[in-house]
Design a protein around this motif. Structure first.
Motif, PDB file in Angstrom:
ATOM      1  N   VAL A  27      37.751  63.350 -76.819  1.00 22.29           N
ATOM      2  CA  VAL A  27      36.404  62.777 -76.717  1.00 22.29           C
ATOM      3  C   VAL A  27      36.239  62.090 -75.363  1.00 22.29           C
ATOM      4  O   VAL A  27      35.198  62.213 -74.705  1.00 22.29           O
ATOM      5  CB  VAL A  27      36.140  61.787 -77.869  1.00 22.29           C
ATOM      6  CG1 VAL A  27      34.781  61.098 -77.691  1.00 22.29           C
ATOM      7  CG2 VAL A  27      36.181  62.511 -79.219  1.00 22.29           C
ATOM      8  N   MET A  28      37.283  61.372 -74.923  1.00 20.18           N
ATOM      9  CA  MET A  28      37.229  60.731 -73.610  1.00 20.18           C
ATOM     10  C   MET A  28      37.114  61.770 -72.504  1.00 20.18           C
ATOM     11  O   MET A  28      36.441  61.552 -71.494  1.00 20.18           O
ATOM     12  CB  MET A  28      38.468  59.864 -73.397  1.00 20.18           C
ATOM     13  CG  MET A  28      38.479  58.581 -74.206  1.00 20.18           C
ATOM     14  SD  MET A  28      37.022  57.516 -73.961  1.00 20.18           S
ATOM     15  CE  MET A  28      37.108  57.193 -72.186  1.00 20.18           C
ATOM     16  N   SER A  29      37.756  62.925 -72.693  1.00 15.02           N
ATOM     17  CA  SER A  29      37.668  63.993 -71.697  1.00 15.02           C
ATOM     18  C   SER A  29      36.230  64.487 -71.557  1.00 15.02           C
ATOM     19  O   SER A  29      35.744  64.725 -70.446  1.00 15.02           O
ATOM     20  CB  SER A  29      38.596  65.146 -72.091  1.00 15.02           C
ATOM     21  OG  SER A  29      38.502  66.209 -71.171  1.00 15.02           O
ATOM     22  N   GLU A  30      35.533  64.645 -72.704  1.00 19.72           N
ATOM     23  CA  GLU A  30      34.117  65.034 -72.671  1.00 19.72           C
ATOM     24  C   GLU A  30      33.275  63.961 -71.987  1.00 19.72           C
ATOM     25  O   GLU A  30      32.352  64.269 -71.227  1.00 19.72           O
ATOM     26  CB  GLU A  30      33.605  65.271 -74.092  1.00 19.72           C
ATOM     27  CG  GLU A  30      34.072  66.557 -74.734  1.00 19.72           C
ATOM     28  CD  GLU A  30      33.396  67.790 -74.120  1.00 19.72           C
ATOM     29  OE1 GLU A  30      32.245  67.679 -73.637  1.00 19.72           O
ATOM     30  OE2 GLU A  30      34.020  68.853 -74.131  1.00 19.72           O
ATOM     31  N   PHE A  31      33.596  62.710 -72.286  1.00 21.26           N
ATOM     32  CA  PHE A  31      32.864  61.599 -71.683  1.00 21.26           C
ATOM     33  C   PHE A  31      33.041  61.611 -70.159  1.00 21.26           C
ATOM     34  O   PHE A  31      32.091  61.437 -69.398  1.00 21.26           O
ATOM     35  CB  PHE A  31      33.375  60.284 -72.276  1.00 21.26           C
ATOM     36  CG  PHE A  31      32.498  59.082 -72.001  1.00 21.26           C
ATOM     37  CD1 PHE A  31      31.155  59.217 -71.698  1.00 21.26           C
ATOM     38  CD2 PHE A  31      33.037  57.807 -72.075  1.00 21.26           C
ATOM     39  CE1 PHE A  31      30.347  58.105 -71.463  1.00 21.26           C
ATOM     40  CE2 PHE A  31      32.244  56.682 -71.837  1.00 21.26           C
ATOM     41  CZ  PHE A  31      30.904  56.832 -71.537  1.00 21.26           C
ATOM     42  N   GLU A  32      34.262  61.843 -69.730  1.00 15.63           N
ATOM     43  CA  GLU A  32      34.544  61.914 -68.290  1.00 15.63           C
ATOM     44  C   GLU A  32      33.744  63.038 -67.625  1.00 15.63           C
ATOM     45  O   GLU A  32      33.166  62.844 -66.546  1.00 15.63           O
ATOM     46  CB  GLU A  32      36.042  62.137 -68.061  1.00 15.63           C
ATOM     47  CG  GLU A  32      36.907  60.939 -68.392  1.00 15.63           C
ATOM     48  CD  GLU A  32      38.380  61.220 -68.131  1.00 15.63           C
ATOM     49  OE1 GLU A  32      38.677  61.870 -67.115  1.00 15.63           O
ATOM     50  OE2 GLU A  32      39.215  60.797 -68.946  1.00 15.63           O
ATOM     51  N   SER A  33      33.722  64.207 -68.241  1.00 15.00           N
ATOM     52  CA  SER A  33      32.992  65.344 -67.669  1.00 15.00           C
ATOM     53  C   SER A  33      31.510  65.023 -67.513  1.00 15.00           C
ATOM     54  O   SER A  33      30.893  65.338 -66.489  1.00 15.00           O
ATOM     55  CB  SER A  33      33.167  66.583 -68.555  1.00 15.00           C
ATOM     56  OG  SER A  33      34.525  66.977 -68.610  1.00 15.00           O
TER      57      SER A  33
ATOM     58  N   LEU B 139      35.671  57.047 -65.577  1.00 11.59           N
ATOM     59  CA  LEU B 139      35.866  56.165 -66.722  1.00 11.59           C
ATOM     60  C   LEU B 139      35.013  54.905 -66.565  1.00 11.59           C
ATOM     61  O   LEU B 139      34.805  54.427 -65.458  1.00 11.59           O
ATOM     62  CB  LEU B 139      37.344  55.780 -66.857  1.00 11.59           C
ATOM     63  CG  LEU B 139      38.301  56.945 -67.142  1.00 11.59           C
ATOM     64  CD1 LEU B 139      39.740  56.483 -67.059  1.00 11.59           C
ATOM     65  CD2 LEU B 139      38.025  57.546 -68.529  1.00 11.59           C
ATOM     66  N   PRO B 140      34.526  54.360 -67.675  1.00  8.02           N
ATOM     67  CA  PRO B 140      33.682  53.164 -67.590  1.00  8.02           C
ATOM     68  C   PRO B 140      34.495  51.920 -67.258  1.00  8.02           C
ATOM     69  O   PRO B 140      35.669  51.807 -67.642  1.00  8.02           O
ATOM     70  CB  PRO B 140      33.079  53.065 -69.000  1.00  8.02           C
ATOM     71  CG  PRO B 140      34.099  53.715 -69.882  1.00  8.02           C
ATOM     72  CD  PRO B 140      34.693  54.834 -69.069  1.00  8.02           C
ATOM     73  N   GLY B 141      33.867  50.985 -66.570  1.00  5.53           N
ATOM     74  CA  GLY B 141      34.494  49.705 -66.295  1.00  5.53           C
ATOM     75  C   GLY B 141      34.253  48.744 -67.445  1.00  5.53           C
ATOM     76  O   GLY B 141      33.409  48.978 -68.309  1.00  5.53           O
TER      77      GLY B 141
END
Length: 392
Positions: free
Chosen positions: A261-267, A277-279
């Motif tokens: 899911v994080m990979s999709e978010f990164e894309s 990535l979010p701060g």
């Protein structure tokens, strides 16, 4: 102190404005039933209902909208059918309203979701089920009890809802198959002919919406989170991403975010030109609005979030129809895509986690349900498992 109007409490159009000509505007009057010694400090019915909404919905926008919607149905029915205001309804009127809910006339039901300003708007989206009617009656009885206990009414004319024996679990089966989920994702992955840079980013956001919802099982009200709500943390020696959200009833909750899911978010973030990535203090929403984005994809501000209604429309009016066309091209039955909604995607996520884990408690944790029977109602794995065993 300024009196709170219903519309102000809900941040939407007031109950008494903007109804199509078919419906009579609700009557908000003081009658002999009103007690001059009430403690609400209001002047008429609309202010009294507004105070109820303010108190009951202050911790949850979702609860606020649900309660407003149910109150509006009663008020519109009272004025249109009975020619009465809230304080003029008798016990018989309330019984008539419950009979009305059991068989809502077709001309009170919307063909599809319309804005209030549209002449096609109606108070109902469909014929309420028995459980929906029970829920509505419970909410309205609570409203009438509130107005009575606070002295606005001298007595509550509404019959107390009857308690019923809890029925055995019956699966709702609103989950999509893995094939249909993949088709939804595929339909948002391929560039469309003639799409602008903004169109391309919108399509990528559509994919991210579907991916997040079918893996994280959020309520649509919970998706209005910012990037900073997802943080990295070491838990028992394992580095993991955690999503902090405000759930039902205003409860603060945490969910682990899987690596895929994080990979999709990164894309999605990289496509927007954001850091991958979010701060920790990032205020950019996980589902940002593109209202301030030009056709070439340029923007100066991404701080505005997609509204709950916008998310619903993206899924039902854009993503699902596009996926349906792709499914038909592949010879896959796409009938269930005509019914898909954000809540269906939540059902899908909970069904899939139970299918993988075989543990109802794990699905309960993902769904953040207080009662495990609620979790069971979202899933169908037990039925599938039993069927497969009987076929062997």
């Amino acid at each position: 102190m300024a009196k709170l109007k219903v519309g102000e409490a809900c941040e939407t159009k007031p109950l008494y404005e903007g109804l199509p000509a078919k419906f009579t505007q609700p009557r908000f009057v003081r009658t002999a039933l009103h007690n001059p010694m009430n403690v609400l400090g209001v002047n008429d019915d609309i202010e009294a209902v507004g105070m109820w909404l303010r108190e009951c919905g202050r911790n949850s926008p979702n609860t606020l909208q649900t309660y407003k919607r149910e109150a509006e149905k009663l008020l519109v029915w009272a004025s249109t059918v009975k020619g009465k205001g809230l304080g003029e309804l008798t016990r018989e009127d309330h019984l008539d309203f419950q009979e009305f809910l059991a068989a809502v006339p077709q001309d009170w039901i919307m063909a599809r979701r319309f804005k209030r300003s549209n002449s096609g708007w109606r108070p109902f989206l469909s014929q309420p089920s028995a459980s929906s009617i029970a829920h509505s009656v419970t909410i309205l009885y609570g409203m009438m009890e509130y107005l009575t206990s606070s002295g606005w009414f001298l007595a509550n004319p509404m019959p107390k809802p009857k308690s019923t024996i809890r029925k055995a679990w019956r699966p709702t089966r609103k989950a999509l198959s893995r094939d249909l989920v993949q088709i939804m994702l595929d339909s948002t992955s391929e560039p469309q002919e003639g799409e602008s840079p903004k169109d391309a980013l919108t399509r990528m956001r559509d994919r991210w919406i579907v991916y997040f919802m079918v893996h994280m099982a959020p309520r649509v009200s919970e998706t209005r989170s910012v990037g900073g709500s997802i943080r990295s943390e070491i838990v028992e020696g394992k580095t993991m991403w955690i999503w902090s959200l405000v759930g039902k009833g205003g409860r603060e909750e945490e969910l682990p975010v899987p690596a895929h899911v994080m990979s999709e978010f990164e894309s999605f973030r990289l496509a927007l030109g954001l850091p991958s990535l979010p701060g920790p203090n990032e205020e950019i929403p996980i589902f940002p609005s593109f209202k301030r984005m030009s056709k070439d994809g340029a923007y100066t501000d991404l701080s505005e979030q997609l509204t709950r209604n916008s998310i619903y429309k993206r899924i039902t009016e854009h993503i699902a129809p596009r996926a349906k066309r792709l499914a038909e091209q592949r010879g896959v039955d796409a009938s269930r895509l005509e019914l898909v909604s954000p809540h269906w995607l939540r059902h899908t996520a909970l069904t899939e986690i139970l299918r993988r884990s075989g543990d109802l408690q794990v699905a309960k944790k993902l769904g953040r349900h207080r009662d495990i029977n609620t979790t069971a109602g979202y899933t169908q794995t037990d039925l599938i498992t039993l069927s497969n065993a009987m076929e062997e």
